[in-house]
Design a protein around this motif. Structure first.
Motif, PDB file in Angstrom:
ATOM      1  N   LEU A 179       0.822  -1.287  -0.341  1.00 45.73           N
ATOM      2  CA  LEU A 179      -0.083   0.285   0.573  1.00 45.73           C
ATOM      3  C   LEU A 179       0.871   1.618   0.543  1.00 45.73           C
ATOM      4  N   THR A 180       1.919   1.270  -0.062  1.00 47.92           N
ATOM      5  CA  THR A 180       3.134   2.543   0.210  1.00 47.92           C
ATOM      6  C   THR A 180       4.426   2.210  -0.782  1.00 47.92           C
ATOM      7  N   ASP A 181       4.022   1.414  -1.718  1.00 46.56           N
ATOM      8  CA  ASP A 181       4.798   0.943  -2.810  1.00 46.56           C
ATOM      9  C   ASP A 181       5.230   2.989  -3.941  1.00 46.56           C
ATOM     10  N   ALA A 182       6.154   3.235  -3.902  1.00 44.76           N
ATOM     11  CA  ALA A 182       6.359   4.272  -4.355  1.00 44.76           C
ATOM     12  C   ALA A 182       6.995   3.936  -6.048  1.00 44.76           C
ATOM     13  N   ARG A 183       6.875   2.976  -6.305  1.00 46.04           N
ATOM     14  CA  ARG A 183       6.681   2.748  -7.676  1.00 46.04           C
ATOM     15  C   ARG A 183       5.103   2.691  -8.014  1.00 46.04           C
ATOM     16  N   VAL A 184       4.336   2.154  -7.642  1.00 44.27           N
ATOM     17  CA  VAL A 184       2.898   2.186  -7.850  1.00 44.27           C
ATOM     18  C   VAL A 184       2.477   3.675  -7.545  1.00 44.27           C
ATOM     19  N   ALA A 185       2.826   4.440  -5.986  1.00 38.31           N
ATOM     20  CA  ALA A 185       2.302   5.021  -6.245  1.00 38.31           C
ATOM     21  C   ALA A 185       2.732   6.497  -7.382  1.00 38.31           C
ATOM     22  N   ALA A 186       4.054   6.110  -8.018  1.00 39.67           N
ATOM     23  CA  ALA A 186       3.796   7.448  -8.686  1.00 39.67           C
ATOM     24  C   ALA A 186       2.872   6.653 -10.521  1.00 39.67           C
ATOM     25  N   LEU A 187       2.978   5.381 -10.826  1.00 44.53           N
ATOM     26  CA  LEU A 187       2.444   5.089 -11.495  1.00 44.53           C
ATOM     27  C   LEU A 187       0.737   5.876 -11.246  1.00 44.53           C
ATOM     28  N   VAL A 188      -0.030   5.434 -10.310  1.00 46.21           N
ATOM     29  CA  VAL A 188      -1.106   6.073 -10.305  1.00 46.21           C
ATOM     30  C   VAL A 188      -1.129   7.701 -10.451  1.00 46.21           C
ATOM     31  N   ALA A 189      -0.688   8.488  -9.958  1.00 44.57           N
ATOM     32  CA  ALA A 189      -0.753   9.963 -10.548  1.00 44.57           C
ATOM     33  C   ALA A 189      -0.644   9.855 -11.600  1.00 44.57           C
ATOM     34  N   LYS A 190      -0.226   9.015 -12.883  1.00 44.86           N
ATOM     35  CA  LYS A 190       0.004   9.863 -14.215  1.00 44.86           C
ATOM     36  C   LYS A 190      -1.764   9.175 -14.950  1.00 44.86           C
ATOM     37  N   THR A 191      -2.284   8.685 -13.855  1.00 38.60           N
ATOM     38  CA  THR A 191      -3.071   7.221 -14.827  1.00 38.60           C
ATOM     39  C   THR A 191      -4.268   8.163 -14.937  1.00 38.60           C
ATOM     40  N   VAL A 192      -5.159   8.174 -15.961  1.00 43.76           N
ATOM     41  CA  VAL A 192      -6.264   8.876 -16.765  1.00 43.76           C
ATOM     42  C   VAL A 192      -7.114   7.702 -17.294  1.00 43.76           C
ATOM     43  N   VAL A 193      -8.688   7.179 -16.518  1.00 40.23           N
ATOM     44  CA  VAL A 193      -9.199   6.988 -16.408  1.00 40.23           C
ATOM     45  C   VAL A 193     -10.417   7.569 -17.537  1.00 40.23           C
ATOM     46  N   ARG A 194     -10.529   6.945 -18.651  1.00 39.79           N
ATOM     47  CA  ARG A 194     -12.129   7.234 -18.872  1.00 39.79           C
ATOM     48  C   ARG A 194     -13.039   6.069 -19.119  1.00 39.79           C
ATOM     49  N   VAL A 195     -14.012   6.712 -19.709  1.00 39.61           N
ATOM     50  CA  VAL A 195     -14.916   5.945 -20.342  1.00 39.61           C
ATOM     51  C   VAL A 195     -15.327   5.475 -21.716  1.00 39.61           C
ATOM     52  N   GLU A 196     -15.575   4.081 -22.463  1.00 41.45           N
ATOM     53  CA  GLU A 196     -15.047   5.002 -23.366  1.00 41.45           C
ATOM     54  C   GLU A 196     -16.465   3.190 -23.886  1.00 41.45           C
ATOM     55  N   PRO A 197     -17.814   4.351 -24.819  1.00 38.96           N
ATOM     56  CA  PRO A 197     -18.760   3.082 -25.565  1.00 38.96           C
ATOM     57  C   PRO A 197     -18.253   1.570 -25.605  1.00 38.96           C
ATOM     58  N   ARG A 198     -17.878   1.590 -26.496  1.00 36.93           N
ATOM     59  CA  ARG A 198     -17.825  -0.279 -26.775  1.00 36.93           C
ATOM     60  C   ARG A 198     -17.205  -0.824 -25.404  1.00 36.93           C
ATOM     61  N   HIS A 199     -16.872  -0.188 -24.985  1.00 39.29           N
ATOM     62  CA  HIS A 199     -17.034  -1.662 -23.574  1.00 39.29           C
ATOM     63  C   HIS A 199     -18.520  -1.431 -22.363  1.00 39.29           C
ATOM     64  N   GLU A 200     -18.637  -0.007 -22.298  1.00 37.05           N
ATOM     65  CA  GLU A 200     -20.561   0.146 -21.892  1.00 37.05           C
ATOM     66  C   GLU A 200     -21.067  -0.650 -22.241  1.00 37.05           C
ATOM     67  N   ALA A 201     -20.901  -0.787 -23.554  1.00 36.30           N
ATOM     68  CA  ALA A 201     -22.078  -2.003 -24.521  1.00 36.30           C
ATOM     69  C   ALA A 201     -22.357  -3.495 -24.285  1.00 36.30           C
ATOM     70  N   ARG A 202     -20.517  -3.660 -23.559  1.00 35.05           N
ATOM     71  CA  ARG A 202     -20.474  -4.604 -23.541  1.00 35.05           C
ATOM     72  C   ARG A 202     -20.665  -5.452 -22.079  1.00 35.05           C
ATOM     73  N   PHE A 203     -20.649  -4.159 -20.849  1.00 32.56           N
ATOM     74  CA  PHE A 203     -21.194  -4.799 -19.777  1.00 32.56           C
ATOM     75  C   PHE A 203     -22.902  -4.673 -19.114  1.00 32.56           C
ATOM     76  N   PRO A 204     -23.097  -5.834 -18.373  1.00 26.34           N
ATOM     77  CA  PRO A 204     -22.077  -6.299 -17.353  1.00 26.34           C
ATOM     78  C   PRO A 204     -21.946  -8.359 -18.191  1.00 26.34           C
ATOM     79  N   ALA A 205     -22.271  -8.170 -19.382  1.00 32.61           N
ATOM     80  CA  ALA A 205     -21.688  -9.673 -19.665  1.00 32.61           C
ATOM     81  C   ALA A 205     -20.419 -10.236 -19.648  1.00 32.61           C
ATOM     82  N   GLY A 206     -19.293  -8.486 -19.835  1.00 30.85           N
ATOM     83  CA  GLY A 206     -18.326  -8.696 -20.240  1.00 30.85           C
ATOM     84  C   GLY A 206     -18.045  -8.289 -18.792  1.00 30.85           C
ATOM     85  N   ARG A 207     -16.482  -7.408 -19.156  1.00 28.85           N
ATOM     86  CA  ARG A 207     -16.106  -6.868 -18.285  1.00 28.85           C
ATOM     87  C   ARG A 207     -14.366  -6.334 -18.727  1.00 28.85           C
ATOM     88  N   TRP A 208     -15.106  -5.919 -20.229  1.00 26.84           N
ATOM     89  CA  TRP A 208     -13.989  -5.803 -21.251  1.00 26.84           C
ATOM     90  C   TRP A 208     -13.192  -3.502 -21.142  1.00 26.84           C
TER      91      TRP A 208
END
Length: 461
Positions: free
Chosen positions: A354-383
């Motif tokens: 929970l305190t891994d500095a390498r992991v924390a650095a990557l979390v700070a660089k992460t952007v999450v976006r909703v993708e319509p094609r993945h949304e269309a396949r939920f909940p049957a899949g977790r794409w």
């Protein structure tokens, strides 16, 4: 498919669905269940027990067991059961609550995509608790009861989510699977089953799952309270307590969900998790794993991590987690841990992980976006798909990836057993874990007894 949010009401005298449910719950025999399904449910049993054992030292499990010992004692030997991987005697309902709460707080147990939740976490502890009073319970009969739990809970979950507007935790519907198992194994009749299902549905915790997703805590998926409600419902029904008919079973609008009961085996469609984190993030974690293996990426060279996923996955905890609960519900953290370590297991979501500095650095660089094609396949899949922007400007793209271990990408028996060992051996030791494994797989044999497995379940971890 019924309209979500439409108010429904059952027929006063029951329904054809209820009659078919009763015939199945009380009448299905081991030989009526395909051999492949019986083998599958023995593996689901072992998978759940491994997670239950591994989660015993986690704070939430410890608190759950201590609270159970304080509040949920048994009134007499006929109502008692021991807590899994603990050994103290409490009530049957209490033992289910303790084990389900414990297992729920290490999010590595099986699940069912269409219901967006989990069955084994409640029905496996229920089987163990009920078997305490049935020393001659055969292995095939135990597995048949477990299949009943999976089949009833899975359909109740899909029926609930198909007919109400809100998204409820698994405890809201796995309570019905527990109640059905209890009535079957305790010799109840059709009327007892009807009342038990009605009580279990009425008192099952209709807690809002997205509240827990937004603010992860030890509440997790409500399965401890679902197990408690289901077992309590069966005992109340035995005593003559009546319940409002279960609309997820009896209403005309849900008849389609029950029409194939006994012909289509939803037990076979449960997924096995490769990682002890929320299933919604597994497609993205697998995408990160593929990129790491394909390109040998040095995490220090990653300038940005782009995760494209469905809306529910994008709603997972966004920051660097401070607790194990937050880590299990964090999408950026899970992906970052895989990129940094090449694995995502118990060590990555607890303690120093929970305190891994390498992991924390990557979390700070992460952007999450909703993708319509993945949304269309939920909940049957977790794409999901992942893109890594490197310091030199290159962009590495995974392509679309679905979470492994589900009906379309099932793990082999050997892969499930390997996962079992990965969690069970560190918790139980090799000798005990291997004995438990052999006993679980042996339950399919006609001469086996559930006690062959139970002898390995109660010594503390």
């Amino acid at each position: 498919m019924p309209d979500a949010g439409k108010e429904i009401s059952p027929k006063p005298a029951g329904s054809a669905s209820l009659r078919s449910v009763a015939a199945f719950v009380l009448g299905v025999r081991p030989e009526d269940i395909p051999a492949a399904t019986r083998r599958r449910v023995s593996l689901l049993l072992l998978d759940t027990l491994a997670i239950c054992a591994a989660s015993a030292p986690i704070e939430a499990g410890r608190i759950g067991r201590e609270t159970t010992a304080r509040l949920f004692g048994a009134g007499g030997p006929g109502d008692a059961a021991r807590m899994l991987f603990d050994g103290r005697t409490v009530s049957m309902a209490g033992s289910v609550y303790a084990a389900a709460t414990q297992t729920d707080n290490l999010d590595g147990h099986d699940g069912f995509n269409p219901a967006k939740g989990h069955v084994g976490v409640a029905v496996v502890p229920a089987l163990a608790a009920l078997a305490e009073g049935l020393p001659r319970l055969s292995g095939p009969d135990a597995l048949a009861a477990l299949v009943v739990g999976y089949e009833i809970a899975s359909r109740a979950g899909v029926a609930l989510h198909g007919t109400v507007a809100d998204y409820h935790t698994s405890g809201a519907w796995n309570a019905l699977g527990v109640a059905a198992m209890a009535v079957r194994l305790r010799g109840g009749d059709d009327e007892c089953l009807r009342q038990a299902l009605g009580i279990a549905e009425y008192h099952g915790p209709r807690s809002q799952m997205m509240r827990e997703i937004a603010t992860p805590t030890m509440l997790h998926d409500g399965s401890g309270w679902g197990g408690l409600a289901g077992m309590t419902a069966a005992i109340l029904a035995e005593a003559g307590f009546t319940g409002a008919p279960a609309v997820t079973v009896e209403a005309d609008e849900v008849a389609g969900y029950w029409a194939d009961l006994g012909r289509v085996w939803l037990t076979d469609q449960q997924y096995i998790k490769p990682y002890p984190t929320c299933r919604w993030g597994h497609g993205a974690v697998d995408a990160a794993r593929l990129l790491r293996e394909r390109y040998g990426v040095d995490p220090a060279e990653i300038a940005e991590v782009r995760i494209n996923t469905f809306a529910a996955g994008a709603a997972l905890f966004a920051g660097m987690p401070g607790t194990t609960s937050e880590a299990q519900y964090s999408l950026p953290f899970a992906v970052a841990a895989m990129l940094a370590n090449g694995r995502l297991g118990l060590h990555e979501i607890t303690g120093a992980g929970l305190t891994d500095a390498r992991v924390a650095a990557l979390v700070a660089k992460t952007v999450v976006r909703v993708e319509p094609r993945h949304e269309a396949r939920f909940p049957a899949g977790r794409w999901s798909d992942v893109e890594l922007v490197l310091a030199d400007g290159r962009v590495l793209a995974s392509g679309d990836v679905d979470a492994r271990g589900g009906p379309d990408t099932q793990f082999s028996d050997d892969e499930i057993i390997a996962k079992y060992r990965a969690f069970a051996v560190p918790a139980l030791g090799e000798a005990r874990a291997e004995s438990l494994l052999a006993a679980g797989l042996g339950l399919t044999e006609p001469g086996s007894r559930f006690t062959d497995l139970a002898r390995h379940l109660y010594a503390s971890v």
